[in-house]
Design an enzyme around this catalytic site. Structure first.
Site, mmCIF file in Angstrom:
data_model
loop_
_atom_site.group_PDB
_atom_site.id
_atom_site.type_symbol
_atom_site.label_atom_id
_atom_site.label_comp_id
_atom_site.label_asym_id
_atom_site.label_seq_id
_atom_site.Cartn_x
_atom_site.Cartn_y
_atom_site.Cartn_z
ATOM 1 N N SER A 1 37.756 39.983 30.545
ATOM 2 C CA SER A 1 37.145 40.794 31.595
ATOM 3 C C SER A 1 35.626 40.839 31.413
ATOM 4 C CB SER A 1 37.786 42.190 31.611
ATOM 5 O OG SER A 1 37.453 42.882 32.795
ATOM 6 N N ASP B 1 46.769 40.628 38.979
ATOM 7 C CA ASP B 1 45.645 41.425 38.473
ATOM 8 C C ASP B 1 45.016 42.178 39.642
ATOM 9 O OD1 ASP B 1 43.084 42.282 37.535
ATOM 10 O OD2 ASP B 1 43.038 40.637 36.078
ATOM 11 N N HIS C 1 46.101 42.652 34.319
ATOM 12 C CA HIS C 1 44.814 42.653 33.609
ATOM 13 C C HIS C 1 44.931 43.192 32.181
ATOM 14 C CE1 HIS C 1 40.464 42.168 34.057
ATOM 15 N NE2 HIS C 1 40.267 43.316 33.442
#
Length: 278
Positions: A145, A223, A256
């Site tokens: 991320s 996600d 995620h």
């Protein structure tokens, strides 16, 4: 440096260390996994950069990377995601301030006094690792991320530094998405032209073919941040235009979370091992 904790793990050692950072003007903590010796050669290093709200402990405790790292003989170095301490500027929001350093060098008050994570990761932390542990000069970098953004950024801005780079669900185009725009406006000011220095898509478009290294990105198609914040297809198109060897894998049903990372971290470690020992 001060050893905060140490645990035997897969024949090696999982440790946490604290040191005084001259770059960030505060005490910093990092985790490190030291694999059991394989031969007389010092082991290579994989730097892992974590995402928003994380510390040095998230990857160490959730990803399950140590078993494969021990087998492959790779040192894992896991820094914090921002400066820390009472004197360090912060914000009530989760996506700015402590835990959200975005791996850049801030130029705006009050952030510039401490938020220089790029210089810390490029220069100071590798020097600390090299001076205190027996490791090879050869290294690779990965992240998740915001940390995926950091890994791509460091690899693209430092040709020849890393043998390979990978990322899970990275923020690839921060100058064009809400997370990045908020952070860049605070840390770098209002001029979007200055943001491009820290944007992987812009850096990719300006890259030279001779600087290309192997790049692996995994992205879950479930996600919730994919469309608004991540947009890996934009980086894939930039890579295609400059013939950069990027492998983008879209993983069905994955989100995620660290469940996603734990599912594919072995692939990433073996990918890096191939290039670290080439």
């Amino acid at each position: 440096m001060e050893l905060l904790e140490e645990h035997r793990c897969f024949g090696g050692w999982q440790q946490r260390w604290q040191h005084d950072s001259t770059t960030l003007n505060c005490a910093m903590t990092f985790s490190i996994f030291l694999p059991p010796p394989r031969d007389d050669n010092p082991p290579p290093v994989l730097y892992w950069l974590s995402g928003l709200t994380c510390t040095d402990e998230n990857f160490a405790t959730k990803a399950g990377a140590q078993r494969v790292a021990a087998e492959l003989g790779i040192v894992l170095v896991m820094p914090d995601t921002s400066p820390r301490g009472d004197a360090v500027a912060d914000d009530p929001a989760y996506d700015l301030g402590k835990g959200a350093g975005f791996y850049l060098n801030a130029t705006e008050a009050p952030w510039a006094a401490h938020y220089r994570m790029y210089d810390y990761l490029r220069d100071e932390l590798p020097q600390v690792v090299n001076n205190n542990f027996t490791v090879a000069a050869r290294c690779a970098i990965s992240g998740h991320s915001m940390g995926g953004h950091g890994a791509l950024l460091l690899a693209l801005k430092n040709p020849g530094r890393y043998a390979s780079v990978s990322a899970f669900a990275p923020i690839v185009n921060p100058a064009q998405v809400p997370w990045g725009q908020k952070a860049f406006r605070a840390y770098l000011g209002d001029d979007p032209a200055r943001w491009l220095e820290w944007d992987s898509c812009a850096l990719m478009r300006a890259s030279l073919p001779e600087h290309a290294i192997a790049m692996l990105i995994d992205q879950g198609d479930n996600d919730r941040f994919l469309a608004e914040q991540l947009q890996p297809a934009v980086l894939a198109e930039a890579a295609r235009q400059v013939q950069w060897p990027l492998t983008l894998r879209i993983q069905p049903d994955f989100d995620h979370s660290y469940w996603f990372i734990a599912s594919f971290i072995e692939d990433h470690l073996r990918f890096h091992a191939e290039h670290l020992r080439a």
